[in-house]
Motif scaffolding. Structure first.
Motif, mmCIF file in Angstrom:
data_model
loop_
_atom_site.group_PDB
_atom_site.id
_atom_site.type_symbol
_atom_site.label_atom_id
_atom_site.label_comp_id
_atom_site.label_asym_id
_atom_site.label_seq_id
_atom_site.Cartn_x
_atom_site.Cartn_y
_atom_site.Cartn_z
ATOM 1 N N GLN A 24 0.825 -1.210 0.000
ATOM 2 C CA GLN A 24 0.000 0.000 0.000
ATOM 3 C C GLN A 24 0.857 1.257 0.000
ATOM 4 O O GLN A 24 0.586 2.216 -0.734
ATOM 5 C CB GLN A 24 -0.922 -0.018 1.227
ATOM 6 N N LEU A 69 2.501 1.669 -3.505
ATOM 7 C CA LEU A 69 1.556 2.165 -4.515
ATOM 8 C C LEU A 69 1.229 3.640 -4.280
ATOM 9 O O LEU A 69 1.122 4.411 -5.238
ATOM 10 C CB LEU A 69 0.274 1.322 -4.484
ATOM 11 N N ALA A 70 1.065 4.020 -3.013
ATOM 12 C CA ALA A 70 0.775 5.429 -2.709
ATOM 13 C C ALA A 70 1.910 6.319 -3.191
ATOM 14 O O ALA A 70 1.679 7.420 -3.711
ATOM 15 C CB ALA A 70 0.541 5.602 -1.214
ATOM 16 N N TYR A 78 1.872 6.492 -7.104
ATOM 17 C CA TYR A 78 0.774 7.319 -7.615
ATOM 18 C C TYR A 78 0.823 8.740 -7.046
ATOM 19 O O TYR A 78 -0.167 9.459 -7.135
ATOM 20 C CB TYR A 78 -0.566 6.678 -7.250
ATOM 21 N N THR A 119 -7.752 -1.563 -5.425
ATOM 22 C CA THR A 119 -8.280 -0.389 -4.711
ATOM 23 C C THR A 119 -7.551 0.869 -5.146
ATOM 24 O O THR A 119 -8.168 1.919 -5.373
ATOM 25 C CB THR A 119 -8.142 -0.581 -3.197
ATOM 26 N N GLN A 120 -6.223 0.784 -5.287
ATOM 27 C CA GLN A 120 -5.439 1.934 -5.720
ATOM 28 C C GLN A 120 -5.780 2.322 -7.160
ATOM 29 O O GLN A 120 -5.941 3.503 -7.484
ATOM 30 C CB GLN A 120 -3.946 1.614 -5.611
ATOM 31 N N ALA A 141 -7.676 5.992 -8.784
ATOM 32 C CA ALA A 141 -6.719 6.852 -9.476
ATOM 33 C C ALA A 141 -7.401 7.683 -10.551
ATOM 34 O O ALA A 141 -8.433 7.292 -11.121
ATOM 35 C CB ALA A 141 -5.609 6.012 -10.099
ATOM 36 N N SER A 185 -1.696 2.440 -14.535
ATOM 37 C CA SER A 185 -2.653 1.452 -14.036
ATOM 38 C C SER A 185 -2.814 0.303 -15.024
ATOM 39 O O SER A 185 -2.908 -0.865 -14.620
ATOM 40 C CB SER A 185 -4.007 2.115 -13.772
#
Length: 472
Positions: A302, A305-306, A309, A350-351, A355, A363
């Motif tokens: 998580q 990915l944060a 992005y 979820t990410q 987005a 993605s």
């Protein structure tokens, strides 16, 4: 020991009533050689057999933390004067008779009769350990490195002032010594140091990472050195992930630091080696025993990915962490099964679903990896994956907003997902093909059909052929 079966050695008998061939009675040619039997994959049952350097290196795993003892084995450990260093030193003094270690023991013996004495003479003991470790004598390195870790256990936070010097010494030994055993002992020592000092190190892992980064590929290193360094450091990354729900700062700090370093090294020939080292580190942080994942894996992914992005990288063609993320996700897919991969898949989807349109190409590339590696065999439920694909397509509905390569990222992800997903899950999303037969996507439709048919003709006939006929 019973001999291993190698099959029948004689010629097979002819079938009853079969007419013998004339070749059966002809003289065999001297030029014809019997087929060469390749060695099978069965492990040898011999206790002692030769193994090459690469074979021995491949079998090593730096995981002393999991092999450590968690219970008190001796009542003496409850005493206030008990010293782990002293206890280990007495054992090694009897076991190791190497000349280098004997000289060390004569100098250190008067300094470690009890824990208060070890604490009082800690600076001198560290100096002696570093001095004799730097000599690189093979047969004394294991006790010296073991004693170094035990000293850190005794000193705790007081070891902080020695930490940088000690890590540099052990890291240099690990990266330059020619003996496999010394390399393993060095990284095992580092892993124990990280364990004993984890409370001190985890709040800000950046200084520790900078000390180890040359071994991870920031400087030229052998591949197995980068792997061992990653396995040693992964314990601290897991620790930072374990407290992510309480305090996100430690994990976010190290992830941002890694991303910034990768950005600095972009378009540099060292970038690839450093990426490989980071992949080893993060993949090992996510993996659990057997086919499982670590309890901190979802939090670590998580955070990755944060960071990938993050708005700071929105203007870039690819975020600095993308290559690392792709490698980490690929490694974890190979390691897990569909049940164990599901929590990580949920984090990824979820990410992606949250987005904006500017991240549609990135993605799409992530979905391509998730759906394409192992032909999607790690995905149990395809509906959320198809829902994420629909979200990307809707957010990037006008290909004029995308470059040609970015448009093909989306088309490639769509091809792979519809080829490998369950057919009953694909049918409700079949309407997505309609988007490519009209408007600005129309110019991509025929090449898309060609790519889809090449990957799997059967799915093309089932899903895409009606739209292809209508388009023609």
């Amino acid at each position: 020991m019973p001999a291993m079966s190698r099959g029948t050695t004689g010629k097979p008998s002819a079938k009853p009533g079969a007419r013998p061939s004339s070749k059966a009675f002809s003289k065999p040619s001297s030029k014809v050689r019997p087929p060469k039997h390749t060695k099978g994959g069965t492990a040898s049952s011999r206790n002692h057999r030769f193994q090459g350097f690469s074979q021995r290196i491949a079998k090593l795993k730096i995981e002393p933390v999991r092999r450590g003892r968690s219970t008190i084995l001796d009542d003496a450990e409850l005493e206030s004067t008990f010293s782990y260093f002293r206890d280990s030193f007495l054992e090694w003094k009897e076991l190791c008779l190497a000349e280098n270690f004997v000289h060390f023991s004569r100098k250190v013996s008067p300094l470690c009769d009890s824990l208060p004495q070890v604490l009082h003479h800690s600076d001198r003991i560290v100096d002696l350990l570093v001095e004799f470790i730097e000599k690189g004598e093979k047969f004394s390195e294991e006790p010296l490195l073991s004693l170094l870790a035990h000293l850190a256990h005794d000193l705790g936070e007081q070891f902080e002032k020695h930490f940088e010097r000690v890590v540099k010494t052990v890291a240099h030994l690990a990266s330059t010594h020619a003996e496999i055993e010394v390399i393993e002992w060095s990284f095992t020592c580092l892993a124990w140091l990280f364990k004993y000092l984890s409370r001190l190190l985890v709040p800000d892992l950046r200084p520790t990472f900078d000390l180890i980064s040359p071994l991870l590929g920031r400087a030229q290193q052998k591949a197995f050195v980068a792997r061992f360094a990653a396995e040693s450091l992964s314990f601290l990354v897991r620790k930072a992930g374990a407290g992510y729900h309480r305090d996100k700062t430690p994990l976010e700090l190290i992830v941002r630091h890694i991303s910034e370093q990768l950005k600095e090294l972009q378009d540099n020939e060292k970038d690839h080696e450093f990426q490989q080292g980071i992949m080893f580190l993060l993949a090992d942080s996510l993996k659990g025993i057997q086919r499982g994942i670590h309890s901190s894996a979802s939090a670590i992914l998580q955070a990755l990915l944060a960071e990938a992005y993050h708005n700071d990288y929105a203007s870039l063609q690819a975020p600095p962490l993308e290559a690392v993320l792709v490698g980490v996700i690929t490694a974890v897919i190979h390691h897990t099964d569909s049940e164990n991969f599901k929590p990580l898949l949920d984090v990824i989807l979820t990410q992606i679903s949250s987005a904006d349109a500017q991240y549609a190409p990135f993605s799409s590339r992530l979905l391509f990896v998730v759906g394409g590696v192992r032909k999607g065999s790690r995905i149990a439920d395809w509906k959320p994956v198809l829902g994420s694909l629909e979200h990307i397509l809707n957010s990037a509905n006008d290909p004029a907003d995308l470059e040609s390569t970015e448009s093909w990222d989306l088309l490639s992800a769509m091809t792979v997902i519809f080829q490998y997903c369950a057919l009953d899950a694909a049918i409700p999303y079949e309407k997505l093909f309609e988007e490519f037969t009209k408007g600005a996507w129309d110019g991509y439709f025929l090449p898309f059909c060609n790519m889809f048919a090449q990957l799997g003709a059967e799915r093309f006939k089932t899903l895409l052929l009606p739209y292809f006929k209508r388009s023609v």
